[in-house]
Design a protein around this motif. Sequence first.
Motif, PDB file in Angstrom:
ATOM      1  N   TRP A 111      43.761  34.512  37.656  1.00  0.00           N
ATOM      2  CA  TRP A 111      43.371  35.687  37.737  1.00  0.00           C
ATOM      3  C   TRP A 111      41.697  35.788  35.988  1.00  0.00           C
ATOM      4  CZ3 TRP A 111      42.661  39.114  32.878  1.00  0.00           C
ATOM      5  CH2 TRP A 111      42.371  39.875  33.007  1.00  0.00           C
ATOM      6  N   CYS A 112      41.651  36.864  36.853  1.00  0.00           N
ATOM      7  CA  CYS A 112      40.382  37.284  35.653  1.00  0.00           C
ATOM      8  C   CYS A 112      40.263  38.686  35.371  1.00  0.00           C
ATOM      9  CB  CYS A 112      38.892  35.975  36.109  1.00  0.00           C
ATOM     10  SG  CYS A 112      38.638  37.278  37.713  1.00  0.00           S
ATOM     11  N   SER A 113      39.741  39.371  34.755  1.00  0.00           N
ATOM     12  CA  SER A 113      39.135  40.671  34.469  1.00  0.00           C
ATOM     13  C   SER A 113      37.722  41.218  35.327  1.00  0.00           C
ATOM     14  CB  SER A 113      38.132  40.348  33.506  1.00  0.00           C
ATOM     15  OG  SER A 113      36.647  39.927  33.385  1.00  0.00           O
ATOM     16  N   ALA A 114      38.035  40.664  36.357  1.00  0.00           N
ATOM     17  CA  ALA A 114      37.084  40.962  37.375  1.00  0.00           C
ATOM     18  C   ALA A 114      38.514  41.353  38.784  1.00  0.00           C
ATOM     19  CB  ALA A 114      35.845  39.877  37.977  1.00  0.00           C
ATOM     20  N   TRP A 115      38.872  41.474  38.849  1.00  0.00           N
ATOM     21  CA  TRP A 115      39.839  41.300  39.769  1.00  0.00           C
ATOM     22  C   TRP A 115      40.585  42.424  40.782  1.00  0.00           C
ATOM     23  CZ3 TRP A 115      44.520  44.216  41.018  1.00  0.00           C
ATOM     24  CH2 TRP A 115      44.880  43.794  41.727  1.00  0.00           C
ATOM     25  N   THR A 116      40.054  42.549  41.576  1.00  0.00           N
ATOM     26  CA  THR A 116      40.108  43.932  42.286  1.00  0.00           C
ATOM     27  C   THR A 116      41.209  44.202  44.135  1.00  0.00           C
ATOM     28  OG1 THR A 116      37.819  43.892  41.355  1.00  0.00           O
ATOM     29  CG2 THR A 116      38.925  45.618  43.619  1.00  0.00           C
ATOM     30  N   ALA A 117      42.511  44.154  43.729  1.00  0.00           N
ATOM     31  CA  ALA A 117      42.868  45.173  44.766  1.00  0.00           C
ATOM     32  C   ALA A 117      42.080  44.478  45.757  1.00  0.00           C
ATOM     33  CB  ALA A 117      44.390  45.822  44.661  1.00  0.00           C
ATOM     34  N   LYS A 118      43.143  43.747  47.043  1.00  0.00           N
ATOM     35  CA  LYS A 118      42.832  44.216  48.735  1.00  0.00           C
ATOM     36  C   LYS A 118      43.092  45.307  49.137  1.00  0.00           C
ATOM     37  CE  LYS A 118      42.299  39.149  49.607  1.00  0.00           C
ATOM     38  NZ  LYS A 118      43.482  38.050  50.311  1.00  0.00           N
ATOM     39  N   PRO A 119      41.936  45.746  49.792  1.00  0.00           N
ATOM     40  CA  PRO A 119      42.486  47.183  50.650  1.00  0.00           C
ATOM     41  C   PRO A 119      43.970  46.733  51.516  1.00  0.00           C
ATOM     42  CG  PRO A 119      40.372  46.738  51.047  1.00  0.00           C
ATOM     43  CD  PRO A 119      40.975  44.828  50.072  1.00  0.00           C
ATOM     44  N   ALA A 120      44.419  48.087  51.375  1.00  0.00           N
ATOM     45  CA  ALA A 120      46.186  47.841  52.088  1.00  0.00           C
ATOM     46  C   ALA A 120      45.498  47.503  53.748  1.00  0.00           C
ATOM     47  CB  ALA A 120      46.607  49.495  51.904  1.00  0.00           C
ATOM     48  N   CYS A 175      43.288  38.803  45.797  1.00  0.00           N
ATOM     49  CA  CYS A 175      42.255  39.785  44.492  1.00  0.00           C
ATOM     50  C   CYS A 175      41.232  40.051  46.323  1.00  0.00           C
ATOM     51  CB  CYS A 175      41.560  39.303  44.039  1.00  0.00           C
ATOM     52  SG  CYS A 175      39.784  39.360  43.492  1.00  0.00           S
ATOM     53  N   MET A 176      39.978  40.699  45.986  1.00  0.00           N
ATOM     54  CA  MET A 176      39.376  41.182  47.764  1.00  0.00           C
ATOM     55  C   MET A 176      38.179  40.003  47.410  1.00  0.00           C
ATOM     56  SD  MET A 176      37.967  44.684  47.252  1.00  0.00           S
ATOM     57  CE  MET A 176      36.435  44.750  47.897  1.00  0.00           C
ATOM     58  N   LEU A 177      38.302  39.569  46.250  1.00  0.00           N
ATOM     59  CA  LEU A 177      37.004  38.408  45.787  1.00  0.00           C
ATOM     60  C   LEU A 177      36.876  37.643  46.052  1.00  0.00           C
ATOM     61  CD1 LEU A 177      36.180  40.717  42.525  1.00  0.00           C
ATOM     62  CD2 LEU A 177      35.105  40.980  44.351  1.00  0.00           C
ATOM     63  N   ILE A 178      38.423  36.692  46.791  1.00  0.00           N
ATOM     64  CA  ILE A 178      38.286  35.776  46.801  1.00  0.00           C
ATOM     65  C   ILE A 178      38.325  35.230  48.186  1.00  0.00           C
ATOM     66  CG2 ILE A 178      40.418  36.248  47.744  1.00  0.00           C
ATOM     67  CD1 ILE A 178      40.975  32.579  46.524  1.00  0.00           C
ATOM     68  N   GLN A 179      37.577  34.541  48.599  1.00  0.00           N
ATOM     69  CA  GLN A 179      36.949  33.503  50.192  1.00  0.00           C
ATOM     70  C   GLN A 179      37.822  32.480  50.451  1.00  0.00           C
ATOM     71  OE1 GLN A 179      33.178  33.240  48.920  1.00  0.00           O
ATOM     72  NE2 GLN A 179      32.510  35.583  48.667  1.00  0.00           N
ATOM     73  N   GLY A 180      37.299  32.300  51.583  1.00  0.00           N
ATOM     74  CA  GLY A 180      37.716  30.186  52.246  1.00  0.00           C
ATOM     75  C   GLY A 180      39.425  30.364  52.553  1.00  0.00           C
ATOM     76  N   ASN A 181      40.042  29.650  52.879  1.00  0.00           N
ATOM     77  CA  ASN A 181      41.113  29.965  53.873  1.00  0.00           C
ATOM     78  C   ASN A 181      41.828  30.441  53.256  1.00  0.00           C
ATOM     79  OD1 ASN A 181      38.983  28.706  55.558  1.00  0.00           O
ATOM     80  ND2 ASN A 181      39.588  26.580  55.077  1.00  0.00           N
ATOM     81  N   GLU A 182      43.037  30.779  53.753  1.00  0.00           N
ATOM     82  CA  GLU A 182      44.127  31.626  53.133  1.00  0.00           C
ATOM     83  C   GLU A 182      45.392  30.058  53.624  1.00  0.00           C
ATOM     84  OE1 GLU A 182      46.388  33.659  52.042  1.00  0.00           O
ATOM     85  OE2 GLU A 182      44.408  34.696  52.662  1.00  0.00           O
ATOM     86  N   GLY A 183      46.008  30.296  52.491  1.00  0.00           N
ATOM     87  CA  GLY A 183      46.605  28.994  52.084  1.00  0.00           C
ATOM     88  C   GLY A 183      46.404  27.841  51.027  1.00  0.00           C
ATOM     89  N   ASP A 184      44.582  27.900  50.941  1.00  0.00           N
ATOM     90  CA  ASP A 184      44.600  26.587  50.232  1.00  0.00           C
ATOM     91  C   ASP A 184      44.305  27.003  48.703  1.00  0.00           C
ATOM     92  OD1 ASP A 184      43.621  25.725  52.958  1.00  0.00           O
ATOM     93  OD2 ASP A 184      41.356  25.928  52.622  1.00  0.00           O
ATOM     94  N   GLU A 185      45.255  25.837  47.680  1.00  0.00           N
ATOM     95  CA  GLU A 185      44.684  25.980  46.960  1.00  0.00           C
ATOM     96  C   GLU A 185      44.149  26.900  45.548  1.00  0.00           C
ATOM     97  OE1 GLU A 185      47.138  24.101  43.141  1.00  0.00           O
ATOM     98  OE2 GLU A 185      46.965  23.008  44.363  1.00  0.00           O
ATOM     99  N   TRP A 186      42.866  26.030  46.211  1.00  0.00           N
ATOM    100  CA  TRP A 186      41.264  26.081  45.311  1.00  0.00           C
ATOM    101  C   TRP A 186      40.693  27.111  46.855  1.00  0.00           C
ATOM    102  CZ3 TRP A 186      40.622  25.474  40.512  1.00  0.00           C
ATOM    103  CH2 TRP A 186      41.813  25.319  39.630  1.00  0.00           C
ATOM    104  N   ARG A 187      40.317  27.826  45.809  1.00  0.00           N
ATOM    105  CA  ARG A 187      39.123  28.754  47.624  1.00  0.00           C
ATOM    106  C   ARG A 187      37.923  29.235  46.571  1.00  0.00           C
ATOM    107  NH1 ARG A 187      43.237  32.905  50.292  1.00  0.00           N
ATOM    108  NH2 ARG A 187      41.540  33.550  50.814  1.00  0.00           N
ATOM    109  N   PRO A 188      37.298  29.593  47.117  1.00  0.00           N
ATOM    110  CA  PRO A 188      35.936  29.934  46.759  1.00  0.00           C
ATOM    111  C   PRO A 188      35.705  31.361  46.303  1.00  0.00           C
ATOM    112  CG  PRO A 188      35.245  28.428  49.113  1.00  0.00           C
ATOM    113  CD  PRO A 188      37.030  28.679  48.549  1.00  0.00           C
TER     114      PRO A 188
END
Length: 103
Positions: free
Chosen positions: A94-103, A67-80
Amino acid sequence: MKTSTDRRRFLRLTMAGIIGITLGDQILQRKALASEELPHLAEDDAQATALQYTHKSPHEENHCGNCMLIQGNEGDEWRPCSIFPGKAVNVNGWCSAWTAKPA
């Protein structure tokens, strides 16, 4: 003349306030990203419930990790996540605000 001065003062104070709010928000986001251990978002949290958040995505292709809304370090199981400030979401969630990361 007084009206023109008052208008300029109002605009100057408004712009200063907007800049302050923007910078303050960026500082808080950086602190959240720097924090190694944010509390995990509970599925029964009011905002999580409203957005149908779950730790395990019901969709094979769509999950917090891509999701494009996730932040933090790639590879971490729990992220901001920008939707849930101050909390960490599971990358498999998953949540209903899920938005695909731009390609």
